[in-house]
Scaffold this active site. Structure first.
Site, PDB file in Angstrom:
ATOM      1  N   HIS A   1      -3.342   7.268   2.962  1.00  0.00           N
ATOM      2  CA  HIS A   1      -3.737   5.987   2.377  1.00  0.00           C
ATOM      3  C   HIS A   1      -5.133   5.647   2.907  1.00  0.00           C
ATOM      4  O   HIS A   1      -5.414   5.767   4.102  1.00  0.00           O
ATOM      5  CB  HIS A   1      -2.724   4.909   2.766  1.00  0.00           C
ATOM      6  CG  HIS A   1      -3.174   3.518   2.430  1.00  0.00           C
ATOM      7  ND1 HIS A   1      -3.713   3.199   1.209  1.00  0.00           N
ATOM      8  CD2 HIS A   1      -3.181   2.373   3.170  1.00  0.00           C
ATOM      9  CE1 HIS A   1      -4.041   1.915   1.209  1.00  0.00           C
ATOM     10  NE2 HIS A   1      -3.723   1.393   2.381  1.00  0.00           N
TER      11      HIS A   1
ATOM     12  N   ASN B   1     -10.276  -0.078   0.375  1.00  0.00           N
ATOM     13  CA  ASN B   1      -8.819   0.016   0.353  1.00  0.00           C
ATOM     14  C   ASN B   1      -8.306  -0.526  -0.991  1.00  0.00           C
ATOM     15  O   ASN B   1      -8.400  -1.729  -1.243  1.00  0.00           O
ATOM     16  CB  ASN B   1      -8.258  -0.805   1.532  1.00  0.00           C
ATOM     17  CG  ASN B   1      -6.743  -0.772   1.600  1.00  0.00           C
ATOM     18  OD1 ASN B   1      -6.074  -0.317   0.670  1.00  0.00           O
ATOM     19  ND2 ASN B   1      -6.209  -1.270   2.696  1.00  0.00           N
TER      20      ASN B   1
ATOM     21  N   CYS C   1       0.822  -1.228   0.000  1.00  0.00           N
ATOM     22  CA  CYS C   1       0.000   0.000   0.000  1.00  0.00           C
ATOM     23  C   CYS C   1       0.851   1.271   0.000  1.00  0.00           C
ATOM     24  O   CYS C   1       0.350   2.350  -0.316  1.00  0.00           O
ATOM     25  CB  CYS C   1      -0.938   0.015   1.185  1.00  0.00           C
ATOM     26  SG  CYS C   1      -1.987  -1.442   1.273  1.00  0.00           S
TER      27      CYS C   1
HETATM   28  O1  UT7 Z   1      -3.593  -1.214   3.616  1.00  0.00           O
HETATM   29  C1  UT7 Z   1      -3.344  -1.835   4.834  1.00  0.00           C
HETATM   30  C2  UT7 Z   1      -4.363  -2.935   5.010  1.00  0.00           C
HETATM   31  N1  UT7 Z   1      -4.895  -3.174   6.278  1.00  0.00           N
HETATM   32  C3  UT7 Z   1      -5.424  -2.300   7.154  1.00  0.00           C
HETATM   33  O2  UT7 Z   1      -5.343  -1.132   7.056  1.00  0.00           O
HETATM   34  C4  UT7 Z   1      -6.179  -2.912   8.288  1.00  0.00           C
HETATM   35  C5  UT7 Z   1      -6.026  -2.178   9.574  1.00  0.00           C
HETATM   36  N2  UT7 Z   1      -6.975  -2.702  10.540  1.00  0.00           N
HETATM   37  C6  UT7 Z   1      -8.293  -2.370  10.499  1.00  0.00           C
HETATM   38  O3  UT7 Z   1      -8.715  -1.611   9.680  1.00  0.00           O
HETATM   39  C7  UT7 Z   1      -9.179  -2.959  11.570  1.00  0.00           C
HETATM   40  O4  UT7 Z   1      -8.393  -3.634  12.506  1.00  0.00           O
HETATM   41  C8  UT7 Z   1     -10.253  -3.904  10.993  1.00  0.00           C
HETATM   42  C9  UT7 Z   1     -11.282  -3.120  10.230  1.00  0.00           C
HETATM   43  C10 UT7 Z   1      -9.625  -4.964  10.120  1.00  0.00           C
HETATM   44  C11 UT7 Z   1     -10.978  -4.604  12.153  1.00  0.00           C
HETATM   45  O5  UT7 Z   1     -11.524  -3.635  13.009  1.00  0.00           O
HETATM   46  P1  UT7 Z   1     -11.272  -3.737  14.577  1.00  0.00           P
HETATM   47  O6  UT7 Z   1     -12.021  -2.653  15.198  1.00  0.00           O
HETATM   48  O7  UT7 Z   1      -9.792  -3.764  14.798  1.00  0.00           O
HETATM   49  O8  UT7 Z   1     -11.945  -5.101  14.924  1.00  0.00           O
HETATM   50  P2  UT7 Z   1     -11.294  -6.385  15.595  1.00  0.00           P
HETATM   51  O9  UT7 Z   1     -10.295  -6.997  14.683  1.00  0.00           O
HETATM   52  O10 UT7 Z   1     -10.861  -5.978  16.973  1.00  0.00           O
HETATM   53  O11 UT7 Z   1     -12.558  -7.326  15.689  1.00  0.00           O
HETATM   54  C12 UT7 Z   1     -13.681  -7.011  16.481  1.00  0.00           C
HETATM   55  C13 UT7 Z   1     -14.739  -8.083  16.244  1.00  0.00           C
HETATM   56  C14 UT7 Z   1     -14.168  -9.506  16.250  1.00  0.00           C
HETATM   57  O12 UT7 Z   1     -15.078 -10.335  16.918  1.00  0.00           O
HETATM   58  P3  UT7 Z   1     -14.755 -10.834  18.403  1.00  0.00           P
HETATM   59  O13 UT7 Z   1     -13.468 -11.609  18.290  1.00  0.00           O
HETATM   60  O14 UT7 Z   1     -14.630  -9.591  19.228  1.00  0.00           O
HETATM   61  O15 UT7 Z   1     -15.951 -11.667  18.725  1.00  0.00           O
HETATM   62  C15 UT7 Z   1     -14.140  -9.889  14.806  1.00  0.00           C
HETATM   63  O16 UT7 Z   1     -14.283 -11.258  14.589  1.00  0.00           O
HETATM   64  O17 UT7 Z   1     -15.329  -7.922  14.957  1.00  0.00           O
HETATM   65  C16 UT7 Z   1     -15.327  -9.155  14.258  1.00  0.00           C
HETATM   66  N3  UT7 Z   1     -15.277  -8.907  12.820  1.00  0.00           N
HETATM   67  C17 UT7 Z   1     -16.367  -8.673  12.096  1.00  0.00           C
HETATM   68  N4  UT7 Z   1     -17.680  -8.610  12.394  1.00  0.00           N
HETATM   69  C18 UT7 Z   1     -18.544  -8.343  11.416  1.00  0.00           C
HETATM   70  C19 UT7 Z   1     -14.201  -8.867  12.034  1.00  0.00           C
HETATM   71  N5  UT7 Z   1     -14.558  -8.602  10.754  1.00  0.00           N
HETATM   72  C20 UT7 Z   1     -15.905  -8.487  10.766  1.00  0.00           C
HETATM   73  C21 UT7 Z   1     -16.863  -8.222   9.772  1.00  0.00           C
HETATM   74  N6  UT7 Z   1     -18.158  -8.161  10.138  1.00  0.00           N
HETATM   75  N7  UT7 Z   1     -16.528  -8.013   8.491  1.00  0.00           N
END
Ligand code: UT7
Length: 310
Positions: free
Chosen positions: A235, A265, A112
């Site tokens: 980004h 993204n 990225c």
């Molecule tokens: O270009 C670089 C590429 N990557 C990035 O920039 C990613 C950077 N990270 C992020 O943007 C965020 O960490 C995410 C959007 C990927 C995730 O958001 P978060 O607030 O960090 O959520 P989390 O990973 O802490 O997950 C919270 C909950 C989890 O459930 P549990 O374990 O708390 O029960 C996940 O399983 O949300 C769940 N979850 C979802 N729920 C509904 C993860 N993905 C989804 C989804 N829909 N698509």
């Protein structure tokens, strides 16, 4: 001799994939995706539309916009992690399709942050006088390496391309300062196996820290302060990461580019797509100080302070 951007172009596929459609593919909700990422929809390239096709359209527009001819291009740099194939490079494919007869060509692999790496590389060739014109393209077809059954990643990514022609610009304009960096120890947090694999939380923490720090570093290196910044192009990965960067610079909402809601993204394409949209919307004007900042798999990062105009 200062290197700056003298032409811009973008291309996104027509097909829109909404969060509501994704609800039928993985266990997610429109509400979750909007509030956790800011994404509402993304573009998905057709079966017959490859990375080089998107890149070609964006590049063609950037060249037209610059007023130079393809024959004048000395170097083509294509930032991508989704090339049509490992080789020949997308850059070589564009060299042929554009008719850039004298251009050298190579792809840049910095995920990225790839567009930032490409622009900074172009700057070196231009400012040493080795080359006059460099085409830099950021392009991805992430849909082909996305696991459409994995809700952790399927909701995040999209396809698209942005391109710039870089060349000499007048005194005081163009790239004023830059920072590039890498930390291979974080490679495990974001990589491609068959599909994109990611530890979202770790990437999130790294991104929030790095986006703010790199932005402030390039402002300082340019001998300026955050009050001098007219526009921030981060980004477009997640609105919460972008907001953290904006707040570090104490900028009002209208001074930050936000295209993540429409395109998700798009990795190396996200910054140039945003740049084109903001210039076309009249939000970036001659003499504005712009900060562009990106991060990605590698881990990699890069930031640029740029005075807009030729
Ligand atoms: O270009 C670089 C590429 N990557 C990035 O920039 C990613 C950077 N990270 C992020 O943007 C965020 O960490 C995410 C959007 C990927 C995730 O958001 P978060 O607030 O960090 O959520 P989390 O990973 O802490 O997950 C919270 C909950 C989890 O459930 P549990 O374990 O708390 O029960 C996940 O399983 O949300 C769940 N979850 C979802 N729920 C509904 C993860 N993905 C989804 C989804 N829909 N698509």
């Amino acid at each position: 001799m200062n290197a700056g951007i003298i032409g811009i172009g973008r291309c996104v596929p027509d097909r829109i994939l909404t969060n509501t459609e994704l609800e039928k593919m993985v266990d997610t909700t429109d509400e979750w995706v909007r509030t956790r990422t800011g994404i509402e929809e993304r573009r998905i390239a057709g079966e017959d539309q490859n990375t080089s096709d998107l890149g070609f359209e964006a590049a063609k527009k950037a060249i037209e916009d610059s007023g130079i001819t393809p024959e004048q291009i000395d170097l083509i740099l294509v930032a991508t992690v989704t090339p049509d194939q490992p080789f020949p490079s997308v850059a070589c494919m564009l060299q042929e399709r554009l008719g850039a007869k004298k251009a050298a060509a190579m792809d840049v692999s910095a995920a990225c942050a790839g567009f930032m790496y490409g622009v900074v590389t172009a700057k070196q060739f231009i400012e040493t006088g080795s080359y006059s014109y460099v085409l830099v393209v950021g392009v991805e077809k992430l849909s082909k390496i996305t696991d459409w059954t994995d809700r952790n990643t399927a909701v995040l990514f999209g396809d698209g391309a942005g391109a710039v022609v870089m060349g000499p610009v007048s005194d005081g304009k163009g790239i004023l300062s830059f920072e590039l960096g890498s930390d291979g120890s974080g490679g495990k947090y974001l990589y491609q196996d068959e599909f994109i694999a990611m530890n979202g939380r770790e990437v999130f923490k790294f991104a929030v820290r790095q986006m703010g720090e790199s932005s402030l570093n390039v402002i300082e290196k340019a001998g300026l302060t955050k009050e001098d910044v007219d526009f921030l192009i981060p980004h477009q990965a997640n609105i919460r990461i972008m907001e953290a960067a904006r707040q570090r610079l104490e900028l009002p909402v209208e001074k930050m580019s936000q295209t993540v809601s429409k395109y998700g993204n798009t990795s190396a394409a996200s910054i140039p797509i945003s740049l084109v949209e903001e210039v076309e919307a009249g939000k970036i004007k001659d003499n504005d100080l712009i900060v562009m900042v990106g991060f990605g798999g590698g881990l990699t990062w890069g930031a640029i302070a740029l005075r807009w105009g030729k």
